[in-house]
Scaffold this motif. Structure first.
Motif, PDB file in Angstrom:
ATOM      1  N   THR A   1      -1.270   8.549  -0.900  1.00  0.00           N
ATOM      2  CA  THR A   1      -2.395   8.795  -0.001  1.00  0.00           C
ATOM      3  C   THR A   1      -2.587  10.297   0.224  1.00  0.00           C
ATOM      4  O   THR A   1      -1.629  11.068   0.240  1.00  0.00           O
ATOM      5  CB  THR A   1      -2.185   8.125   1.376  1.00  0.00           C
ATOM      6  OG1 THR A   1      -1.008   8.669   2.000  1.00  0.00           O
ATOM      7  CG2 THR A   1      -2.048   6.629   1.238  1.00  0.00           C
ATOM      8  N   ASP A   2      -3.842  10.678   0.356  1.00  0.00           N
ATOM      9  CA  ASP A   2      -4.225  12.012   0.801  1.00  0.00           C
ATOM     10  C   ASP A   2      -4.876  11.793   2.155  1.00  0.00           C
ATOM     11  O   ASP A   2      -6.001  11.287   2.240  1.00  0.00           O
ATOM     12  CB  ASP A   2      -5.196  12.640  -0.199  1.00  0.00           C
ATOM     13  CG  ASP A   2      -5.564  14.071   0.149  1.00  0.00           C
ATOM     14  OD1 ASP A   2      -4.799  14.710   0.895  1.00  0.00           O
ATOM     15  OD2 ASP A   2      -6.607  14.555  -0.332  1.00  0.00           O
ATOM     16  N   THR A   3      -4.171  12.129   3.230  1.00  0.00           N
ATOM     17  CA  THR A   3      -4.582  11.726   4.576  1.00  0.00           C
ATOM     18  C   THR A   3      -5.937  12.291   4.974  1.00  0.00           C
ATOM     19  O   THR A   3      -6.690  11.654   5.706  1.00  0.00           O
ATOM     20  CB  THR A   3      -3.506  12.128   5.595  1.00  0.00           C
ATOM     21  OG1 THR A   3      -2.282  11.475   5.239  1.00  0.00           O
ATOM     22  CG2 THR A   3      -3.889  11.730   7.001  1.00  0.00           C
TER      23      THR A   3
ATOM     24  N   GLY B   1      -9.948  10.505   4.263  1.00  0.00           N
ATOM     25  CA  GLY B   1      -8.733  10.228   3.510  1.00  0.00           C
ATOM     26  C   GLY B   1      -8.985   9.402   2.259  1.00  0.00           C
ATOM     27  O   GLY B   1     -10.030   8.768   2.100  1.00  0.00           O
ATOM     28  N   ARG B   2      -7.977   9.412   1.362  1.00  0.00           N
ATOM     29  CA  ARG B   2      -8.121   8.716   0.079  1.00  0.00           C
ATOM     30  C   ARG B   2      -6.839   7.975  -0.309  1.00  0.00           C
ATOM     31  O   ARG B   2      -5.744   8.389   0.051  1.00  0.00           O
ATOM     32  CB  ARG B   2      -8.456   9.714  -1.027  1.00  0.00           C
ATOM     33  CG  ARG B   2      -9.754  10.467  -0.831  1.00  0.00           C
ATOM     34  CD  ARG B   2     -10.044  11.433  -1.980  1.00  0.00           C
ATOM     35  NE  ARG B   2      -9.141  12.578  -2.010  1.00  0.00           N
ATOM     36  CZ  ARG B   2      -9.164  13.520  -2.945  1.00  0.00           C
ATOM     37  NH1 ARG B   2     -10.025  13.421  -3.957  1.00  0.00           N
ATOM     38  NH2 ARG B   2      -8.326  14.543  -2.910  1.00  0.00           N
ATOM     39  N   LEU B   3      -7.015   6.896  -1.049  1.00  0.00           N
ATOM     40  CA  LEU B   3      -5.926   6.202  -1.733  1.00  0.00           C
ATOM     41  C   LEU B   3      -6.064   6.504  -3.216  1.00  0.00           C
ATOM     42  O   LEU B   3      -7.152   6.358  -3.785  1.00  0.00           O
ATOM     43  CB  LEU B   3      -5.999   4.693  -1.494  1.00  0.00           C
ATOM     44  CG  LEU B   3      -5.041   3.833  -2.338  1.00  0.00           C
ATOM     45  CD1 LEU B   3      -3.581   4.101  -1.956  1.00  0.00           C
ATOM     46  CD2 LEU B   3      -5.366   2.342  -2.182  1.00  0.00           C
TER      47      LEU B   3
ATOM     48  N   PRO C   1      -5.170   7.714   6.209  1.00  0.00           N
ATOM     49  CA  PRO C   1      -4.208   6.902   5.459  1.00  0.00           C
ATOM     50  C   PRO C   1      -2.851   7.590   5.395  1.00  0.00           C
ATOM     51  O   PRO C   1      -2.748   8.746   5.000  1.00  0.00           O
ATOM     52  CB  PRO C   1      -4.853   6.780   4.078  1.00  0.00           C
ATOM     53  CG  PRO C   1      -5.743   7.984   3.958  1.00  0.00           C
ATOM     54  CD  PRO C   1      -6.248   8.224   5.355  1.00  0.00           C
TER      55      PRO C   1
ATOM     56  N   ALA D   1       1.617   3.885   1.855  1.00  0.00           N
ATOM     57  CA  ALA D   1       1.102   3.027   0.783  1.00  0.00           C
ATOM     58  C   ALA D   1       2.273   2.269   0.181  1.00  0.00           C
ATOM     59  O   ALA D   1       3.344   2.840  -0.026  1.00  0.00           O
ATOM     60  CB  ALA D   1       0.394   3.853  -0.286  1.00  0.00           C
TER      61      ALA D   1
ATOM     62  N   VAL E   1      -2.172  -0.282   2.630  1.00  0.00           N
ATOM     63  CA  VAL E   1      -2.412   1.089   3.082  1.00  0.00           C
ATOM     64  C   VAL E   1      -2.508   1.088   4.602  1.00  0.00           C
ATOM     65  O   VAL E   1      -3.277   0.325   5.176  1.00  0.00           O
ATOM     66  CB  VAL E   1      -3.724   1.661   2.488  1.00  0.00           C
ATOM     67  CG1 VAL E   1      -3.892   3.118   2.896  1.00  0.00           C
ATOM     68  CG2 VAL E   1      -3.743   1.522   0.981  1.00  0.00           C
TER      69      VAL E   1
ATOM     70  N   ASN F   1      -3.603   2.950   7.979  1.00  0.00           N
ATOM     71  CA  ASN F   1      -4.516   3.980   8.482  1.00  0.00           C
ATOM     72  C   ASN F   1      -4.076   4.378   9.886  1.00  0.00           C
ATOM     73  O   ASN F   1      -4.343   3.677  10.865  1.00  0.00           O
ATOM     74  CB  ASN F   1      -5.950   3.457   8.495  1.00  0.00           C
ATOM     75  CG  ASN F   1      -6.486   3.261   7.096  1.00  0.00           C
ATOM     76  OD1 ASN F   1      -6.560   4.200   6.318  1.00  0.00           O
ATOM     77  ND2 ASN F   1      -6.844   2.029   6.762  1.00  0.00           N
TER      78      ASN F   1
END
Length: 331
Positions: free
Chosen positions: A165-167, A187-189, A209, A212, A223, A225
């Motif tokens: 994850t990139d929060t 944020g990204r997964l 996020p 994971a 994931v 959050n």
């Protein structure tokens, strides 16, 4: 005389109950701690070797430590930032040194390739082999967007794919509280495929996020959050592939780790009444978000939130950025 004897028996019984059955002594039977080296603080998550019992943990000043058992304790294993120096960084507490020293957060082994993957909050996705030392940079961006806050990580053992994850794409670790206040949803997964060396963005616009965890069969990823207090399930395969659903709502969900049984342990919090304060808990959940067990860690961590709970060797290993030890809860 009978009254005096009876009173004496009651008194002795009370003393016995106090000494041998007091709550603190009962609790201490379940919990112990492994002290970090003197200048180390803030264990975030763990990665365990197979068969040896050794584990690895990242700490505040950018080091990755290896624990070799009670006789040897912790030794320096590796680091994530090429600009790190021991003179400047060891024991550093200045958060502005994070980009210089690095801050390893999520860790995970791919056993077949003997690679330890690490999400560094400032550097990005890196890996180390069994020799340790300076990590190799795997990826620092995806779709042209640099990682601002690389955080949680898990490795699917069969495929070798790394899910992380990139929060946030706006707030880094130093400004995480601002992202929480702003309810940041950037944020990204992501997924790294070691065969193609490619990173794919699986989900965007997530609200903080943190953790994971991929299922054993590789059909979905859970994931957490942190900002929105939700845990989602993103489907990788099957009729629902590339879709997601919300499977649980729980205060401050953080790292998630799978178990040998196929379910998961998740670090989270619960709201304590009537003060509305948050206390740290670990929850065992299945792939549907159903909670099968909850452990309250308030007796040992107070109101300090925990960042990870991982099951290994019949115990739960507990991580928190706010302490200088690794918690071990036997159950």
């Amino acid at each position: 005389m009978a009254y005096i004897i009876s009173l004496r028996k009651v008194t002795l019984l009370s003393i016995f109950i106090f000494i041998f059955c007091s709550p603190s002594m009962v609790l201490s039977q379940f919990f112990s701690s492994i002290q970090l080296p003197p200048t180390a603080r803030g264990p975030e998550s763990f990665a365990f070797e197979l068969g040896t019992g050794r584990f690895y943990v990242g700490v505040d000043d950018g080091r990755i430590l290896q624990y070799n058992g009670p006789a040897t304790g912790f030794v320096d294993f590796g680091y994530t930032s090429g600009t790190r120096s021991k003179a400047v960084c060891d024991g550093a507490t200045n958060p502005d040194l994070g980009p210089v020293c690095g801050r390893p957060l999520g860790l995970g082994f791919h056993y077949a390739s003997s690679q330890l993957y690490v999400c560094d909050a400032y550097v990005g996705l890196v890996s180390l082999d069994s020799g340790g030392g300076l990590a190799n940079l795997v990826s620092s961006s995806a779709e042209g967007e640099p990682y601002r806050f690389c955080n949680g990580l898990d490795v699917h053992q069969l495929s070798g794919n790394v899910f992380f994850t990139d929060t946030s794409t706006v707030y880094d670790l130093r400004n995480a509280s601002k992202g929480l206040t702003a309810n940041d949803s950037t944020g990204r997964l992501l997924k790294y495929d070691p065969n193609t060396k490619r990173v794919t963005v699986l989900l965007k616009n997530l609200t903080g996020p943190a953790g994971a965890a991929v299922s054993q069969d590789g059909t979905y990823v859970l994931v957490s959050n942190f900002n929105s207090n939700t845990t989602m399930r993103y489907w990788l395969q099957g009729l629902r592939a590339n879709t997601y659903d919300i499977i649980s709502t729980q205060a401050r969900p953080n790292n998630i780790q799978g178990t040998l049984a196929g379910d998961f342990w998740q670090a989270a919090a619960m709201v304590k009444q009537p003060t509305q304060s948050l206390v740290p808990i670990g929850q065992r959940i299945n792939g549907f978000g159903i909670v099968t067990r909850t452990v309250n860690f308030e007796p040992w961590y107070g109101n300090n939130l925990i960042s990870g709970v991982q099951e290994f060797g019949g115990a739960l290993y507990v991580a928190s950025r706010y302490v200088n030890f690794v918690g071990v809860y036997s159950f």
